[in-house]
Write an enzyme that holds these catalytic residues in place. Structure first.
Site, PDB file in Angstrom:
ATOM      1  N   GLU A  80      12.919  59.135  37.239  1.00 24.83           N
ATOM      2  CA  GLU A  80      14.105  58.278  37.093  1.00 24.83           C
ATOM      3  C   GLU A  80      13.758  56.950  36.430  1.00 24.83           C
ATOM      4  O   GLU A  80      12.819  56.260  36.839  1.00 24.83           O
ATOM      5  CB  GLU A  80      14.710  58.027  38.491  1.00 24.83           C
ATOM      6  CG  GLU A  80      16.017  57.263  38.449  1.00 24.83           C
ATOM      7  CD  GLU A  80      16.595  57.008  39.858  1.00 24.83           C
ATOM      8  OE1 GLU A  80      16.243  57.735  40.812  1.00 24.83           O
ATOM      9  OE2 GLU A  80      17.390  56.062  39.973  1.00 24.83           O
ATOM     10  N   LYS A 265      18.088  55.653  50.160  1.00 21.92           N
ATOM     11  CA  LYS A 265      17.575  56.380  48.990  1.00 21.92           C
ATOM     12  C   LYS A 265      16.800  55.418  48.091  1.00 21.92           C
ATOM     13  O   LYS A 265      15.771  55.757  47.514  1.00 21.92           O
ATOM     14  CB  LYS A 265      18.743  57.024  48.234  1.00 21.92           C
ATOM     15  CG  LYS A 265      18.330  58.062  47.198  1.00 21.92           C
ATOM     16  CD  LYS A 265      18.098  57.504  45.805  1.00 21.92           C
ATOM     17  CE  LYS A 265      17.802  58.599  44.795  1.00 21.92           C
ATOM     18  NZ  LYS A 265      17.565  58.086  43.448  1.00 21.92           N
ATOM     19  N   ASP A 281       2.855  65.205  50.849  1.00 24.91           N
ATOM     20  CA  ASP A 281       4.070  65.895  51.295  1.00 24.91           C
ATOM     21  C   ASP A 281       5.195  64.880  51.487  1.00 24.91           C
ATOM     22  O   ASP A 281       5.401  64.349  52.575  1.00 24.91           O
ATOM     23  CB  ASP A 281       3.747  66.631  52.601  1.00 24.91           C
ATOM     24  CG  ASP A 281       4.920  67.433  53.131  1.00 24.91           C
ATOM     25  OD1 ASP A 281       6.033  67.321  52.562  1.00 24.91           O
ATOM     26  OD2 ASP A 281       4.732  68.175  54.114  1.00 24.91           O
ATOM     27  N   HIS A 378      19.047  50.160  33.193  1.00 24.98           N
ATOM     28  CA  HIS A 378      18.759  51.544  32.798  1.00 24.98           C
ATOM     29  C   HIS A 378      18.866  51.717  31.288  1.00 24.98           C
ATOM     30  O   HIS A 378      18.265  52.599  30.715  1.00 24.98           O
ATOM     31  CB  HIS A 378      19.803  52.499  33.400  1.00 24.98           C
ATOM     32  CG  HIS A 378      19.540  52.882  34.819  1.00 24.98           C
ATOM     33  ND1 HIS A 378      18.319  53.274  35.252  1.00 24.98           N
ATOM     34  CD2 HIS A 378      20.356  52.965  35.880  1.00 24.98           C
ATOM     35  CE1 HIS A 378      18.392  53.569  36.547  1.00 24.98           C
ATOM     36  NE2 HIS A 378      19.617  53.376  36.952  1.00 24.98           N
TER      37      HIS A 378
END
Ligand code: MEV
Length: 424
Positions: A80, A265, A281, A378
């Site tokens: 991302e 998130k 993991d 972005h």
């Protein structure tokens, strides 16, 4: 080592690799691994099943981190745009007041043993607790190496659950797993104890597996940021307004699971990128983080307050189950090199670093969200991707992308026109 590398983002990939290799004192084989000799398919075939190839991520370095008084370069692997830039920026803001302080409760994992069909579950629970010393000894016979290193099973807990399928007695083994993630160690102990638990409860043991709600393995990080550092010359907001809006954003997340999910998130963007880069993991950490967030109704894992000096006071707390020994890291040469760059000496230190990265990520994300929004940041990388998709040759990518941003037309059709125009 200084984790501030001015102009790092302007260097090309080779120059950046050189800067990092020099600062992190990387061995030649680690540099070679990062340069592109990644995971050999023969080795990949021993890590998973039905392997047909390997998949690459960009390996990036977040700069500016100072954690518990020590500068660190942070390897991150993520698909991302803006995540690495935001982590570096969050760390830069925290650096103003000395960076991040961390605290870790210690590397204890829990294994669960489920017994069903128990006639007297409450008495059975007590029989299990009475046998704690023997159960601990039996568990530790499974892993003498861990015990030799100062770890091992330290306690037994027992609970009676009232489930849709009747009462169940659930035994927990609390295991100090030292510098391992610990999954294999605790699962083996739980499996080994099954006959003993059946004898004690008179029931049938079914599941014997670790819990990813690793609430005996909590990592915390905090930092303070002076308001002037939060401002930007291009914004109409001053630093105290940005600070207060970040506190409002935290309060929003604290009152709304829809927002808390996205807030968390943002924290996990940073943590997952480091765990991916080091071949750990990340699903275990994700599962633990969200279960912990949901313990009293789903809540944000970080908090934002204003301290007595008027600074933004930021903190995060979550379970982090990660190791520096065992696991798959050493099977993946690039991940091995990433661990060299990270330079952590223990699982606890690693967990503290991850908490700090999560907080940096969250702080920078919120600062953007309360001001110009995240799309702005972005756009320049996104424009580069669009330019490449439109067929821009490498010497024109930057120019096409800049024009797309200037014209506020980040579209492939316009990129194609610009490629034609600039190639003439
Ligand atoms: C994007 O990947 C993450 C953010 O949406 C997190 C947040 O909203 O706090 C920016």
């Amino acid at each position: 080592m200084d984790s501030r590398i001015p102009g790092f983002y302007k260097q090309d990939v080779d120059e950046r690799r050189h800067s990092v290799a020099e600062r992190a004192n990387l061995a030649a084989d680690a540099v070679a691994a990062i340069e592109g000799r990644g995971l050999d398919p023969v080795r990949a075939d021993t890590i998973s099943e039905n392997v047909v190839g390997t998949l690459e991520y960009p390996l990036s370095i977040a700069t500016n981190f100072r954690i518990d008084g020590e500068d660190r370069l942070i390897p991150m692997a993520v698909e991302e745009t803006s995540v690495v830039a935001a982590a570096s920026y969050g760390a830069r803001m925290a650096r103003e007041h000395g960076g991040f302080s961390t605290q870790v409760t210690g590397p204890h994992m829990i294994a669960q043993i489920q017994a069903v069909g128990v006639d007297d579950p409450f008495a059975a629970k007590q029989r299990v607790l009475d046998a704690e010393d023997r159960l601990v000894d039996l568990a530790n016979e499974e892993d003498p190496v861990l015990v030799d290193h100062g770890g091992g099973c330290e306690a037994v807990q027992a609970r009676v659950l009232d489930t849709d399928r009747g009462p169940m007695v659930v035994t927990h083994l609390v295991v100090n797993v030292q510098d391992a993630m610990g999954g294999n160690a605790v699962n083996s102990m739980a499996e080994a104890l099954a006959p003993e638990i059946e004898a004690l409860t008179g029931g049938t043991v079914q599941l014997r597996i670790l819990s990813n709600l690793a609430d005996r393995r909590i990592a915390r990080a905090r930092c303070t940021v002076p308001p002037e550092v939060l401002a930007d010359d291009d914004w109409e907001l001053d630093g105290t307004e940005v600070r207060d809006r970040i506190v409002d954003a935290g309060a929003f997340a604290g009152s709304d699971p829809y927002r808390a999910a996205t807030h968390n998130k943002g924290i996990m963007n940073g943590i997952d990128a480091v765990t991916t880069a080091t071949f750990n993991d990340w699903r275990a950490i994700e599962a633990g983080a969200h279960a912990y967030a949901a313990l009293d109704g789903y809540a944000p894992l970080s908090t934002y307050e204003v301290n007595a000096e008027g600074d933004l006071s930021c903190s995060v707390e979550l379970p982090i189950q990660i190791g520096t020994v065992g696991g798959a890291t050493q099977l993946q040469p690039v991940a091995g090199a990433a661990m060299e760059i990270l330079d952590v000496d223990s699982a606890d230190e690693f967990a503290g670093v991850l908490a700090a990265v999560g907080l940096a990520q969250n702080l920078a994300g919120l600062r953007a969200l309360v001001s110009e929004g995240i799309q702005h940041g972005h756009m320049s990388l996104h424009a580069k991707n669009i330019a490449i998709q439109a067929g821009a040759p490498s010497d024109l990518v930057d120019e096409v992308a800049e024009r797309l941003v200037e014209e506020d037309a980040i579209r492939e059709d316009r990129a194609a026109e610009l490629v034609d125009e600039l190639s003439e």
